[in-house]
Design a protein around this motif. Structure first.
Motif, PDB file in Angstrom:
ATOM      1  N   GLY A  23       0.838  -1.192   0.000  1.00  0.00           N
ATOM      2  CA  GLY A  23       0.000   0.000   0.000  1.00  0.00           C
ATOM      3  C   GLY A  23       0.873   1.241   0.000  1.00  0.00           C
ATOM      4  O   GLY A  23       0.967   1.956   0.997  1.00  0.00           O
ATOM      5  N   LYS A  80      -0.750   4.567   1.060  1.00  0.00           N
ATOM      6  CA  LYS A  80      -1.049   4.589   2.492  1.00  0.00           C
ATOM      7  C   LYS A  80       0.222   4.706   3.328  1.00  0.00           C
ATOM      8  O   LYS A  80       0.247   5.393   4.365  1.00  0.00           O
ATOM      9  CB  LYS A  80      -1.817   3.325   2.870  1.00  0.00           C
ATOM     10  CG  LYS A  80      -2.179   3.229   4.340  1.00  0.00           C
ATOM     11  CD  LYS A  80      -2.925   1.929   4.630  1.00  0.00           C
ATOM     12  CE  LYS A  80      -2.024   0.721   4.465  1.00  0.00           C
ATOM     13  NZ  LYS A  80      -2.696  -0.553   4.871  1.00  0.00           N
ATOM     14  N   SER A 104      -0.731  -5.340  -3.992  1.00  0.00           N
ATOM     15  CA  SER A 104      -1.063  -4.183  -3.163  1.00  0.00           C
ATOM     16  C   SER A 104      -1.276  -2.944  -4.022  1.00  0.00           C
ATOM     17  O   SER A 104      -0.904  -2.917  -5.197  1.00  0.00           O
ATOM     18  CB  SER A 104       0.047  -3.910  -2.139  1.00  0.00           C
ATOM     19  OG  SER A 104       0.177  -4.979  -1.232  1.00  0.00           O
TER      20      SER A 104
END
Length: 241
Positions: free
Chosen positions: A45, A48, A75
């Motif tokens: 991620g 993120k 991801s």
């Protein structure tokens, strides 16, 4: 490698987004060049994780290191790994129920990720080391720890590694851990709610490196103290310069 965007951060660090094939990543370079390189591992991620990654990159740049990271298979915007997705659901179910996580779940979750991610990391490393602003030696820092273990075994250009014992490692990879000989700095959060402490201790015992240090701190997965990052920085300054 194709650079797709760049910006100069307020401390002078140059941040460049790139793609290599279908793999997106980010490269941060300090003003001094050529610079030693640290590969920044993370649990997936990229968007993120960006705030934490750029913080790590800027601290490393202050010590004279370039850093780079890539998105993990399955991801972000990358196609999902069906086997790993089901294993992740089974893992959450076991943890929520307070049940032990079986070796079979760990294998299904981690091994496909390691098998795909490590060749991608090596291809990115080839491309990065061809840039004039990147020099050796090379280090690896962070998780997923199983990816770091495989890289430390198969990639001779990595001369030191800092691992975060915060993810499960397949039992079969203990044999790979015994083959590692480079200096290691391992961080363990003693009360990590998503990690099996005894598995982490057994893994540290298995590492074959003559120089290996375990830093264990009280607290959960997100409670890593600030001085732990400073200890890691000193470790890489000692072994990559």
């Amino acid at each position: 490698m194709r650079f797709t965007a760049e910006q100069r951060l307020d401390d002078g660090v140059l941040e460049r987004e790139f793609t290599l094939g279908e793999v997106p990543g980010i490269l941060w370079t300090p003003a001094s060049a050529p610079a030693p390189l640290i590969l920044l591992g993370h649990p997936g991620g990229l968007h993120k994780m960006y705030p934490r990654l750029v913080g790590r990159a800027r601290r490393s740049a202050a010590e004279g290191f370039a850093t780079a990271t890539i998105e993990l298979p399955g991801s972000g915007d990358r196609p999902r790994l069906a086997t790993a997705e089901q294993a992740r659901a089974d893992l959450r179910q076991a943890l929520d129920a307070g049940e032990p996580v079986s070796d079979e779940i760990v294998d299904r979750l981690v091994l496909p990720l390691v098998d795909e991610a490590v060749p991608e990391w090596r291809a990115v490393l080839d491309a990065l080391l061809s840039l004039p602003e990147i020099g050796g030696p090379v280090g690896y820092s962070g998780g997923v720890i199983a990816i770091g273990i495989r890289l430390a075994v198969v990639e001779p250009r990595i001369s030191a590694a800092g691992f975060f014992a915060g993810s499960f490692v397949p039992a079969a990879m203990l044999d790979e851990a015994r083959q590692i000989t480079i200096p290691l700095h391992v961080l363990l959060q003693w009360d990590d709610e998503g990690n099996d402490r005894q598995r982490a201790l057994d893994l540290f015992d298995a590492f074959g490196s003559e120089e290996k240090t375990l830093h264990a701190n009280m607290g959960g997965h997100t409670g890593v103290p600030q001085f732990a990052g400073e200890d890691a920085a000193r470790f890489f300054a000692r072994h990559l310069k």
